[in-house]
Write an enzyme that holds these catalytic residues in place. Structure first.
Site, PDB file in Angstrom:
ATOM      1  N   LYS A  58       1.635  22.142 -30.943  1.00  0.00           N
ATOM      2  CA  LYS A  58       1.726  22.958 -32.116  1.00  0.00           C
ATOM      3  C   LYS A  58       0.642  22.344 -33.266  1.00  0.00           C
ATOM      4  O   LYS A  58      -0.206  22.736 -33.924  1.00  0.00           O
ATOM      5  CB  LYS A  58       3.248  23.325 -32.823  1.00  0.00           C
ATOM      6  N   TYR A 190      10.266  27.912 -39.867  1.00  0.00           N
ATOM      7  CA  TYR A 190       9.057  27.084 -39.958  1.00  0.00           C
ATOM      8  C   TYR A 190       8.329  27.223 -38.869  1.00  0.00           C
ATOM      9  O   TYR A 190       7.182  27.484 -38.936  1.00  0.00           O
ATOM     10  CB  TYR A 190       9.553  25.682 -40.235  1.00  0.00           C
TER      11      TYR A 190
HETATM   12  C1  LIG Z   1       7.490  25.360 -31.577  1.00  0.00           C
HETATM   13  C2  LIG Z   1       8.292  24.167 -32.318  1.00  0.00           C
HETATM   14  C3  LIG Z   1       7.773  23.243 -32.949  1.00  0.00           C
HETATM   15  C4  LIG Z   1       8.464  22.006 -33.406  1.00  0.00           C
HETATM   16  N1  LIG Z   1       8.057  21.168 -34.055  1.00  0.00           N
HETATM   17  C5  LIG Z   1       8.643  20.268 -34.647  1.00  0.00           C
HETATM   18  C6  LIG Z   1       7.805  19.206 -35.558  1.00  0.00           C
HETATM   19  O1  LIG Z   1       6.837  19.556 -36.002  1.00  0.00           O
HETATM   20  N2  LIG Z   1       8.569  18.162 -35.745  1.00  0.00           N
HETATM   21  C7  LIG Z   1      10.169  17.733 -35.477  1.00  0.00           C
HETATM   22  O2  LIG Z   1      10.529  16.832 -35.712  1.00  0.00           O
HETATM   23  N3  LIG Z   1      10.500  18.672 -34.596  1.00  0.00           N
HETATM   24  C8  LIG Z   1      10.024  19.791 -34.157  1.00  0.00           C
HETATM   25  N4  LIG Z   1      10.408  20.603 -33.385  1.00  0.00           N
HETATM   26  C9  LIG Z   1      11.719  20.502 -32.898  1.00  0.00           C
HETATM   27  C10 LIG Z   1      11.861  19.215 -31.795  1.00  0.00           C
HETATM   28  O3  LIG Z   1      11.063  19.517 -30.706  1.00  0.00           O
HETATM   29  C11 LIG Z   1      13.291  19.048 -31.256  1.00  0.00           C
HETATM   30  O4  LIG Z   1      14.210  18.875 -32.293  1.00  0.00           O
HETATM   31  C12 LIG Z   1      13.484  18.035 -30.423  1.00  0.00           C
HETATM   32  O5  LIG Z   1      12.676  18.228 -29.319  1.00  0.00           O
HETATM   33  C13 LIG Z   1      14.746  17.818 -29.817  1.00  0.00           C
HETATM   34  O6  LIG Z   1      15.098  16.938 -28.920  1.00  0.00           O
HETATM   35  P1  LIG Z   1      16.271  16.896 -27.988  1.00  0.00           P
HETATM   36  O7  LIG Z   1      16.318  15.615 -27.146  1.00  0.00           O
HETATM   37  O8  LIG Z   1      17.469  17.508 -28.363  1.00  0.00           O
HETATM   38  O9  LIG Z   1      15.761  18.072 -26.580  1.00  0.00           O
HETATM   39  P2  LIG Z   1      14.468  18.366 -25.882  1.00  0.00           P
HETATM   40  O10 LIG Z   1      13.124  17.817 -26.658  1.00  0.00           O
HETATM   41  O11 LIG Z   1      14.556  19.912 -26.090  1.00  0.00           O
HETATM   42  O12 LIG Z   1      14.513  18.003 -24.492  1.00  0.00           O
HETATM   43  C14 LIG Z   1      15.710  18.788 -23.920  1.00  0.00           C
HETATM   44  C15 LIG Z   1      15.246  18.405 -22.177  1.00  0.00           C
HETATM   45  O13 LIG Z   1      16.282  18.690 -21.397  1.00  0.00           O
HETATM   46  C16 LIG Z   1      16.100  19.307 -20.406  1.00  0.00           C
HETATM   47  N5  LIG Z   1      17.040  20.120 -19.610  1.00  0.00           N
HETATM   48  C17 LIG Z   1      17.758  21.120 -20.023  1.00  0.00           C
HETATM   49  N6  LIG Z   1      18.929  21.497 -19.485  1.00  0.00           N
HETATM   50  C18 LIG Z   1      18.853  20.458 -18.264  1.00  0.00           C
HETATM   51  C19 LIG Z   1      19.464  20.225 -17.290  1.00  0.00           C
HETATM   52  N7  LIG Z   1      20.898  21.236 -17.074  1.00  0.00           N
HETATM   53  N8  LIG Z   1      19.389  19.370 -16.442  1.00  0.00           N
HETATM   54  C20 LIG Z   1      18.583  18.493 -16.752  1.00  0.00           C
HETATM   55  N9  LIG Z   1      17.393  18.688 -17.656  1.00  0.00           N
HETATM   56  C21 LIG Z   1      17.939  19.620 -18.647  1.00  0.00           C
HETATM   57  C22 LIG Z   1      14.968  20.312 -20.664  1.00  0.00           C
HETATM   58  O14 LIG Z   1      13.811  20.543 -19.677  1.00  0.00           O
HETATM   59  C23 LIG Z   1      14.136  19.393 -21.783  1.00  0.00           C
HETATM   60  O15 LIG Z   1      13.185  18.576 -21.326  1.00  0.00           O
HETATM   61  C24 LIG Z   1       9.721  21.778 -32.945  1.00  0.00           C
HETATM   62  C25 LIG Z   1      10.553  22.718 -31.932  1.00  0.00           C
HETATM   63  C26 LIG Z   1       9.593  23.821 -31.418  1.00  0.00           C
HETATM   64  C27 LIG Z   1      10.203  24.857 -30.806  1.00  0.00           C
END
Ligand SMILES: Cc1cc2nc3c(=O)[nH]c(=O)nc-3n(C[C@H](O)[C@H](O)[C@H](O)COP(=O)(O)OP(=O)(O)OC[C@H]3O[C@@H](n4cnc5c(N)ncnc54)[C@H](O)[C@@H]3O)c2cc1C
Length: 475
Positions: A58, A190
């Protein structure tokens, strides 16, 4: 966490190789735990949403979109010549290459810290057992873990409307083909605003529909109003209090009918209408993990779920959905399970004064309370607001303006809210967030010397309070 008894295959099994999962796995392994991380998306999934379909691509596209303005504005600074054309295929290919490089960096970091990475989809069978459907192998395997951390993130949710099969989500927008000359963005959060800005900058004719009266619900009202006006000036056709009824494919593209009966004809429709926790097929019910709204995993202050051996962090808990928050939460879990690093206190996650940016054009940067929140929570507040044309735009010919705003608790003089709409707002607000976290008062802001000439200096030179939003009378 003591050494694992033989009955466990691993000390910590992390489900999800995104922001929270990778951080927890690396930190735990670095402290001597036997760690296994399961990622469903293969090597290309490492880094999760942020790296692959979120923050990083992004922001890269936002940079790309800024060039359009920069070429145009350069004329005022003496540069001549027509603006170059966008090679969309090249931008996509360059983005893909960079993300592949980052996936590799994550892989190396995990291997280097001794984390065992398994590519497959994990499902909980009980409080300690996980079944993994191995990626591309058609086989499953089971592992028993002393502790399990669920960090499976979130996924986009699309509205249930007729023609929903035509909707794209943010996941697909990065590779949309062909480049949409006309784009409809549904949503006012956002992600919707950022994509509207990006595609507007890259050359699409963008219409943005939002069911509410202003963009960016939850942000300061001045910011919401000001950003709407700036996006409209840059050419985004904003339609508030508008809802989509149906989408139909016609020869001319996609015909989108709104609930008021009007129609918009576009080439692509992006639904940026919210995200829900990624919990489908995860076996939470089988393991007895309590869930809340939209299936979000319920956790306590240590990110422990209702099942004591299972923890959860990040977007799957649907709290503050930002990468640095998922990272912070992951480190709290590691300290809780393994103890803090020598000589340090266990980390705590503090949800106050989390700074955030919206990478629209212009950017939004914000930290702390909105004016309305501060008035509700604190009673008497002083508000300082400044709107101006940045120095750069005195020659650029752009009509872009900058908004800066401080919200100060009257009783303590503490700055409790700081908001900006303007170039590099994210970069500027990050620095001020440190001061606010340290409890800086308005007197401290006043005593700080500005850096001249910058936009940021305005935050330390605002002297006269205004009353409620829009007025210039003292409070
Ligand atoms: C378009 C967009 C823009 C964003 N921009 C920003 C920004 O500018 N700044 C910011 O701070 N945040 C931003 N975010 C938010 C940020 O990406 C998330 O808050 C962050 O990635 C969350 O991290 P997480 O570890 O919770 O999950 P994620 O990063 O989503 O990781 C989850 C992982 O789990 C894996 N998974 C899911 N289910 C399973 C399963 N059953 N078995 C094995 N693996 C699995 C998935 O493949 C994935 O790789 C943005 C999000 C989006 C969608």
């Amino acid at each position: 966490m003591n050494a694992a008894p033989l009955a466990f295959d691993t000390d910590l099994l992390v489900i999800g190789g995104g922001s929270g999962g990778v951080r927890a796995a690396r930190m735990a392994a670095a402290r001597g735990a036997r760690v296994t991380l399961v990622e469903a998306g293969g090597t290309a999934g490492l880094g999760g949403t942020c790296v692959n379909v979120g923050c990083i691509p992004k922001k890269l596209y936002s940079y790309a979109a800024h060039y359009a303005e920069a070429f145009e504005e350069s004329h005022g600074f003496g540069w001549q010549g027509a603006a170059p054309a966008l090679d969309w295929a090249r931008l996509k290919a360059n983005r893909r290459n960079e993300l592949a490089r980052l996936n590799g960096v994550y892989q190396t970091l995990l291997a280097g810290s001794g984390v065992k990475v398994i590519h497959g989809r994990a499902r909980l069978l009980d409080a300690s057992t996980v079944e993994i459907e191995m990626r591309g192998a058609g086989a499953t395997r089971r592992l028993r873990a002393r502790h399990i951390l669920v960090a499976t993130g979130g996924r986009p949710q699309v509205p249930d409307i007729s023609g929903r099969e035509h909707l794209l989500t943010s996941n697909e927008m990065f590779d949309v083909d062909p480049f949409p000359a006309r784009l409809l963005v549904i949503g006012g959060g956002y992600i919707a605003c950022e994509f509207a800005s990006i595609f507007n900058g890259l050359g699409s004719r963008v219409t943005q529909l939002y069911r509410g009266p202003q963009l960016l619900r939850g942000f300061d009202d001045d910011v919401r109003r000001f950003l709407g006006a700036e996006l409209a000036k840059k050419g985004v056709d904003l339609r508030f209090n508008a809802r989509v009824d149906a989408i139909e494919r016609t020869r001319a593209g996609l015909q989108v009918t709104l609930q008021d009966g009007s129609c918009v004809e576009v080439d692509a429709v992006l639904a940026a209408t919210g995200r829900v926790p990624n919990v489908e097929g995860l076996g939470l019910e089988a393991a007895g993990v309590a869930q809340g709204k939209d299936g979000a995993i319920v956790v306590d202050g240590h990110y422990r779920t209702s099942v004591p051996s299972i923890y959860a962090v990040g977007d799957v808990t649907a709290r503050v959905q930002l990468t640095p928050v998922a990272l912070g939460e992951a480190m709290v879990v590691v300290d809780h399970l393994l103890g803090p690093p020598a000589g340090q206190a266990p980390r705590r996650m503090d949800y106050e004064f989390i700074p955030t940016a919206v990478f629209t054009h212009p950017n939004v940067g914000t930290v702390g309370m909105t004016e309305a929140e501060a008035r509700d929570a604190l009673g008497a507040v002083r508000v300082y607001r400044s709107e101006f044309k940045a120095l750069r735009h005195t020659l650029s010919g752009s009509s872009e303006r900058t908004l800066m705003k401080l919200v100060v608790e009257a009783a303590s003089d503490r700055v409790v809210g700081l908001h900006m709409v303007g170039a590099e707002a994210g970069e500027i607000v990050q620095g001020f967030a440190v001061a606010m976290k340290a409890g800086a008062t308005k007197a401290v802001f006043d005593a700080t010397i500005g850096i001249h000439p910058t936009a940021a200096e305005e935050f330390v030179t605002m002297r006269e309070p205004v009353a409620a939003s829009g007025s210039t009378a003292p409070a």
